[in-house]
Design an enzyme around this catalytic site. Sequence first.
Site, PDB file in Angstrom:
ATOM      1  CB  SER A 291     -24.887 -18.391  61.011  1.00 18.39           C
ATOM      2  OG  SER A 291     -24.093 -17.670  61.897  1.00 18.39           O
TER       3      SER A 291
ATOM      4  CG  HIS B  94     -27.495 -18.397  65.306  1.00 20.04           C
ATOM      5  ND1 HIS B  94     -27.147 -19.721  65.403  1.00 20.04           N
ATOM      6  CD2 HIS B  94     -26.530 -17.824  64.527  1.00 20.04           C
ATOM      7  CE1 HIS B  94     -26.030 -19.944  64.726  1.00 20.04           C
ATOM      8  NE2 HIS B  94     -25.635 -18.806  64.195  1.00 20.04           N
TER       9      HIS B  94
END
Length: 209
Positions: free
Chosen positions: A109, A134
Amino acid sequence: MNNNGMQMPQARYVLPSFIEQSAYGTKETNPYAKLFEERIIFLGTQVDDTSANDIMAQLLVLEGLDPDRDITMYINSPGGSFTSLMAIYDTMQYVRPDVRTVCLGQAASAAAVLLAAGAPGKRACLPNSRVLIHQPATQGTQGQVSDLEIQAKEIERMRTLMEQTLARHTGRSAEQVRIDTDRDKILTAEEAVEYGIVDQVFDYRKLNG
């Protein structure tokens, strides 16, 4: 916390301290202080306001000590806050020294963006590292309709900014990054090189001994 008031990554074991001798006498130190002396920053926690402030302070201090020597940031982090990510990112780009980034364990992330944001040609993974990208995570929203509209615009702004940032450092288009981050995209070390997040996979030092 260490002697400078900075939060050290949490450990499930007792962090060892040791006595170091020099021409100026003896002093008690610990692994993280020794890493800092070698211009190494270790991000081993979630990316949040506390870890961001610690890392930004270390970057600025190391720049002041020697603006022409590289800084190395080792990353093993599950990611975290988008605003904390961008605070660290801006500081990495702001300081004069090149910031080398190395993933050991995982960079997920927000941490994956920091990994990609290292100086060109100076970004690496260890062989069994895991990289996950993501779209920015959001918490449940509530409030008046007008507030929800404001929050929706901010969520879209954050997503676009993250996509543009990853695109800038990977050589991918923002459109491709949006497609790839619509769901979790997990990369091996070699796949992270192919994607442009890092430049190389480090061999084990023992193999080169």
